[in-house]
Design an enzyme around this catalytic site. Structure first.
Site, PDB file in Angstrom:
ATOM      1  N   GLY A   1      18.768 -87.024   7.231  1.00 57.74           N
ATOM      2  CA  GLY A   1      19.904 -85.599   7.869  1.00 57.74           C
ATOM      3  C   GLY A   1      19.935 -85.827   9.255  1.00 57.74           C
TER       4      GLY A   1
ATOM      5  N   ARG B   1      20.022 -57.994   8.941  1.00 60.63           N
ATOM      6  CA  ARG B   1      20.614 -58.398   7.848  1.00 60.63           C
ATOM      7  C   ARG B   1      19.965 -58.017   6.493  1.00 60.63           C
ATOM      8  NH1 ARG B   1      21.184 -64.347  10.576  1.00 60.63           N
ATOM      9  NH2 ARG B   1      22.603 -63.881  12.240  1.00 60.63           N
TER      10      ARG B   1
END
Lengths: 671, 225, 246
Positions: A41, A338
């Protein structure tokens, strides 16, 4: 005593990291040349780690499925990166950033890790500026900050609405320097399909060249997984199409514990789904809630009229609208965190008040902001008796200056002008706080196997604050892992090159090849996406914004059944030894089909509501907070780390108890 | 610096430098030619000076020839390289959506201009060289000795309507070439201010006025003699 | 709407390719172009054929992975968007859409619409960085004030997503907009000055080596660039190279 040892150093919180660094073993430069490290990654965490390790002298191999490291999904982060620089003189400090992060995470993260994160945050900004990252500046030439995510200080550094892109390009430039020196060998369009363990230590990986289909063996003295989160288990998310959990899941199956899979962040301001063909969701920066007011119609007749196109949202008068966040949370209004905003939108839409054809959208309205700014501007410019048109024009100009690029993006996608008609938004899966369990050194439960960035679980607890993901990725990669991995590698200087022609590599490669051959020979009846969408649907309905025991139990059964069906009936066209996107997807979805079940199991086990994990059984039943999430610190102040036992449903739970010495645990209140 | 002119960008600089030189030459050529419209005498004087002054003949003329030849050859080299940079062509390509016809067809307007230069050399330059350096007549006078020959020769050439049409067509191509070439030369040499409106406007004006002026001269003499 | 698609099919880098016609039906105008391609691929898979390979990832216009040449234009007929943000409302019922890979000698086709843009990476390896170690003791970020104007201009250059639309659109397959943007970002910032000379020389040399064409200033790249990278960056790179050589 748990099998989990977090290896947090002793001593006062603020001295732990410094003391740790002063006492670890180092590898001398000549020996580093003989040590190989694999980084899987190349986003912010992987890219920065690879560059720094190579800079130190290790031989690094990087792997990414994209055609270039620069395309990792960190690139899509918009808002910014937090750092406790206190450049604004508003009282920010390492402690405050630490405190906000632990509190924002609903007290489910490890204190020592978070404190270290806050400590190195300032270094990140220095490093990035030195690399040439063009952060926004004020007219004096100094760095500008914006406030973000409902904290009380301005500590977010940004580069327009493309902070993630610029930071990733910075890390990629650092990689470029090492690639040019020959210290990093990049393997692009390669996917890691398994980790290879020798004598209990991670010693390499099996990877597939995505262009030729060739299966490759790569050995190293340590393996670092930085493959991001698993949001795509929901099929629809703001993650990239290729974002996957395969690397993280494969190491889980080889002995790395997987922590808190149920902690998922569902972001409230995304562009709603427009139909069944939808392939992914697009996030709109959270900053929009600073000026937008969220509402749905009060009356069901209006909802129906709007859906049928007989009425427009602008036709509704103020008292025909339900500004439900302002109604439920008078203190914070549209600026609640959120998770709260997302659940409230879902509650209205579940009750049938969704305003688009799919019934999954609420309005985000800038009309009053335009009016407010317009009147303010008229006053500033000494315009008396300004006409309504003039006020609108002045106000729209201010809104454009603040959110112009987001409005334009919205218009391109939805084909509606958000200056004239309210935007439609709906929550979408955005980030996964859960991930591979790691200790203070960022090492998993497998020796020599590390996990950094979103792929690990460590710093955000049950909910991540805005602008903290970039901070964590770069902190891990630039400033934490390069030290902690050195401590481990100091014992590897006499190991010598790891051969790849050993039985361990043979076995791992065989397993990978068999799986691939199975897929291309299966000749089933359904496409991979068919299963991915079905899985996504189960996840969204039963493991989404609110969860209950019955639903989670059903989800486990359904996912298992779906997985069995997948292995019987999936169809993967093409061959193994060629560029084959469907084959890539098949492997990833196979892993999601396992991860999803563990996810549901974890959510079922955690009988409390905390952060992004909301259990309908665990709500306040009376008082001012009635109906709100209820955390249970007495029974659930621990990290759930799951050990793989052959089937995801049979995973064994290990608990890492969380101790809070510096912070007092409190209930979050936004009323 | 030796590698500079081997690099793609160095070659663009070279192309731009030769273009600047040619554009300056064009202006100078135009200035003398337009005299023929207002004053045949002044035109004759200027032509004689240019045709006989040693510095013009032995220094500037070779430089000009080199400039022209260089601009063409480099143009061809770059074109060949550019064509080889795309082996398989697009089945469908909508160049008009993002660029001007002029910019995409510099090679063709350039080839048209090359054709014109050949014609022009045959018309004027070769006879000049023949008269001056082969027959050794440096006087610049008509055969009968009655005044300079330059104006007579000029007007004589524009009697033939076919030649006039050929010239007009060539100047249209020159205009198209300059329409892109003028600003392109600035851009290549690193002057991004070329993208500012005023300079753009100046370039467009140059690309239209100069060729139009040459066309005017040809037509003027055609219809007046 | 119903559409006819003419798509370039090529088995692998070695094989020859050809245009193949496909029909798709009931396409919603709200779909993105790639979602329309998903519909086609689902249809192909269900009928036992191989789906069309194409690059895509973030599908929100920032990763730079998607790369189709649609009806003769990189990223299709809309402006300021990548293919993933192009929506089907730009097309009409009954349209024929031609879809090709980005074409350049330096971007060999790997399969169908997928090309290898490794040349861009190699150009960046040649000098797309500032040599600074990760020490944790780097000077304080605010000890080096940079004018807002320079920082903003550097940011504008840095927004390049490396998709290759500039190369694909250029009649010469020139990469100068890409390289110019990268050179400019560092040239505009004081941090980039120390290595400016070598950076521009090495990056241009690598660009030439990769087989890209020359810039003839048609401006097609700037128009087709999804991020609106300005041609000024090419002029700046030219100046930088001149400065570096003389």
């Amino acid at each position: 005593m748990s099998v989990l040892d977090s290896k947090v150093p002793k001593g006062p919180l603020k001295d732990k990291w410094t003391d740790y660094k002063n006492h670890i073993d180092l590898v001398n430069p000549a020996n580093k040349r003989n040590i190989d490290v694999i980084v899987v990654g190349t986003g912010l965490a992987g890219g920065s780690a690879a560059a720094t390790l190579a800079e130190l002298g290790y031989n690094v191999k990087t792997f990414c499925y994209q055609d270039s490291p620069r395309r990792a999904h960190s690139i899509a982060a918009q808002g910014g990166i937090n750092a406790a620089k206190n450049y604004q003189g508003d009282g920010d400090s390492t402690y405050r950033l630490f405190y906000d992060t632990v509190k924002g995470g609903d007290y489910r993260s490890r204190e020592a890790n978070v404190y270290r994160l806050a400590e190195v945050s300032a270094n990140i900004i220095d490093q990035c500026v030195a690399q040439g990252v063009p952060f926004a500046r004020d007219y004096g030439g100094l760095l500008d900050n914006r406030s973000f995510g409902g904290v009380l200080v301005s500590r977010t550094f940004y580069a327009k609405g493309q902070t993630g892109q610029q930071l990733l390009l910075g890390a990629y430039s650092a990689m470029n320097r090492q690639i040019a020196r020959g210290k990093i060998t990049p393997y692009n369009r390669h996917e890691m399909l398994d980790v290879v363990k020798v004598d209990g230590k991670a010693r390499g990986i099996i990877a597939r060249n995505l262009v030729t289909g060739e299966i490759e063996r790569h050995s190293a003295h340590a393996v670092v997984i930085a493959s991001g989160g698993y949001g795509n288990v929901y099929f629809l998310s703001t993650n990239a199409m290729g974002s996957n959990a395969t690397a993280a899941w494969k190491i889980h199956k080889k002995g790395a514990f997987f922590a808190n899979p149920c902690y998922t962040q569902i972001h409230p301001t995304c562009i709603p789904r427009s139909g069944d063909y939808q392939s992914k969701l697009t996030l709109m920066s959270e900053s929009l809630r600073n000026d937008g007011r969220i509402w749905v119609p009060k009356n069901m007749e209006d909802v129906i009229a709007i859906r049928e196109g007989k009425k427009k949202p602008t036709d509704l008068s103020e008292d025909e609208r339900d500004y439900y966040l302002e109604r439920r949370y008078p203190a914070f209004g549209n600026l609640v965190p959120r998770d709260v905003a997302s659940r409230a939108a879902k509650e209205r839409c579940d009750a049938g008040y969704g305003v688009n054809a799919t019934g999954e959208a609420v309005y985000l309205d800038f009309a009053s902001a335009i009016q407010r700014y317009g009147k303010e501007q008229a006053k500033i410019h000494n315009i008396t008796n300004a006409s309504a048109d003039k006020i609108y024009e002045l106000g729209a100009a201010i809104v454009k200056a603040k959110y112009g690029n987001l409005f334009q993006m919205y218009e391109k996608i939805v084909d509606q002008d958000p200056y004239k008609t309210p935007m439609m938004i709906y929550p979408a899966v955005h980030y996964t706080m859960g991930g591979v369990w790691v200790d203070y050194n960022l090492m998993t439960t497998v020796d020599g196997l590390y996990c950094i960035g979103e792929a690990n679980f460590s710093d955000h607890g049950a909910n991540r604050l805005g602008a903290s993901a970039l901070m964590q990725g770069l902190a891990d990669g630039y400033f934490v892992l390069p030290y902690t991995i050195g401590d481990y590698l100091s014992n590897e200087i006499r190991t010598g090159k790891i051969p790849t022609d050993t039985p361990e590599f043979d076995a791992a490669e065989k397993e990978v090849t068999e799986k691939i051959n199975f897929f291309v020979n299966n000749k089933g009846t359904h496409s991979v996406d068919y299963y991915h969408k079905k899985l996504g649907n189960i996840m969204w309905e039963k493991c989404g914004m609110s969860r209950n025991s019955t639903g989670l139990k059903e989800a486990m059964v359904e996912i298992k059944a779906l997985r069995e069906d997948f292995y019987k009936n999936v169809s993967v066209p093409g061959n193994a030894n060629e560029f084959n996107s469907e084959l890539e997807k098949a492997g990833r979805v196979a892993d999601f089909l396992e991860l999803g079940e563990l996810f549901a199991k974890d959510a079922l086990e955690r009988e409390e509501s905390c952060g992004g994990h909301f259990r309908e059984e665990s709500v306040e039943i009376d008082g001012e907070q009635e109906g709100e999430a209820k955390r249970n610190d007495k029974d659930f102040a621990f990290v759930s780390a799951w050990e793989y036992k052959g089937e995801p449903g049979e995973a064994v739970l290990h608990k890492e108890e969380l101790e809070f010495n510096e912070i007092e645990l409190k209930q979050r209140s936004y009323k | 610096m030796s590698g500079f002119f081997k690099s793609s960008i160095g070659r663009k600089y070279a192309m731009a430098l030769s273009a600047f030189f040619l554009m300056f030459f064009l202006l100078q050529h135009f200035a003398i030619n337009i005299l023929s419209v207002f004053s045949p005498d002044a035109f004759n004087e200027a032509s004689h000076f240019m045709g006989t002054f040693w510095a013009v003949q032995y220094l500037l003329q070779p430089v000009l020839i080199f400039g022209v030849v260089f601009h063409f050859i480099m143009g061809f080299i770059l074109e060949a390289k550019n064509r080889s940079a795309r082996v398989v062509k697009y089945a469908s390509n909508n160049g008009a959506a993002n660029s001007s016809w002029m910019s995409r067809n510099m090679i063709y307007s350039g080839l048209a201009i090359l054709g014109f230069i050949v014609l022009h050399f045959i018309d004027f330059w070769l006879p000049e060289i023949n008269t001056k350096y082969i027959q050794g007549d440096m006087s610049g006078l008509l055969a009968d000795g009655d005044g300079f020959r330059y104006y007579e020769e000029l007007t004589h050439k524009f009697v033939n309507p076919i030649r006039v049409v050929a010239y007009i067509v060539a100047f249209v191509f020159l205009s198209l070439h300059l329409m892109h070439g003028f600003s392109s030369a600035f851009q290549s040499s690193g002057v991004s201010s070329m993208r500012k409106e005023k300079l753009q406007l100046f370039g467009k004006a140059y690309a239209i006025i100069i060729p139009l002026g040459f066309i005017f001269i040809a037509l003027y003499h055609h219809f007046n003699h | 709407m119903n559409l006819t698609l003419k798509i370039w099919r090529q088995k692998d880098a070695q094989s020859k390719g050809k245009m193949v016609d496909y029909k798709v039906t009931e396409i919603s105008e709200h779909m993105s172009f790639l979602e329309m391609m998903d519909v086609l691929n689902e249809q192909l898979i269900n009928s036992g054929e191989e789906p069309v390979a194409f690059d895509h990832d973030c599908r929100e216009g920032i990763c730079g992975m998607c790369s189709m040449y649609i009806n003769g234009e990189a990223h299709g007929p809309d402006r300021g968007v990548t293919t993933c943000q192009l929506h089907m409302r730009m097309f009409k019922d009954g349209d024929t859409i031609t879809i090709e890979p980005f074409r350049a000698k330096a971007f060999p086709v790997l399969k169908d619409l997928v090309v290898d843009r490794g040349a861009f990476d190699r150009i960046q390896h040649a000098g797309g960085y500032i040599s600074v170690n990760t020490s944790g003791n780097t000077q304080d970020a605010n000890s080096l004030p940079i004018s807002k104007h320079a920082a903003d201009e550097a940011m504008d250059a840095a927004t390049c997503i490396g998709c290759g639309a500039c190369v694909a659109s250029c009649k010469n397959s020139s990469a100068m907009l890409f390289v110019g943007a990268k050179v400019s970002q560092y040239a505009l910032l004081p941090q980039g000055q120390i290595e400016a000379t070598d950076r521009v020389k090495n990056m241009v040399a690598q660009m030439d080596l990769e087989g890209f064409g020359n810039c003839t200033n048609t401006g097609a790249c700037e128009i087709e660039c999804p991020k609106g990278i300005s041609l000024d960056n090419i002029a700046r790179m030219n100046r930088e190279l001149l400065k570096a050589n003389f």
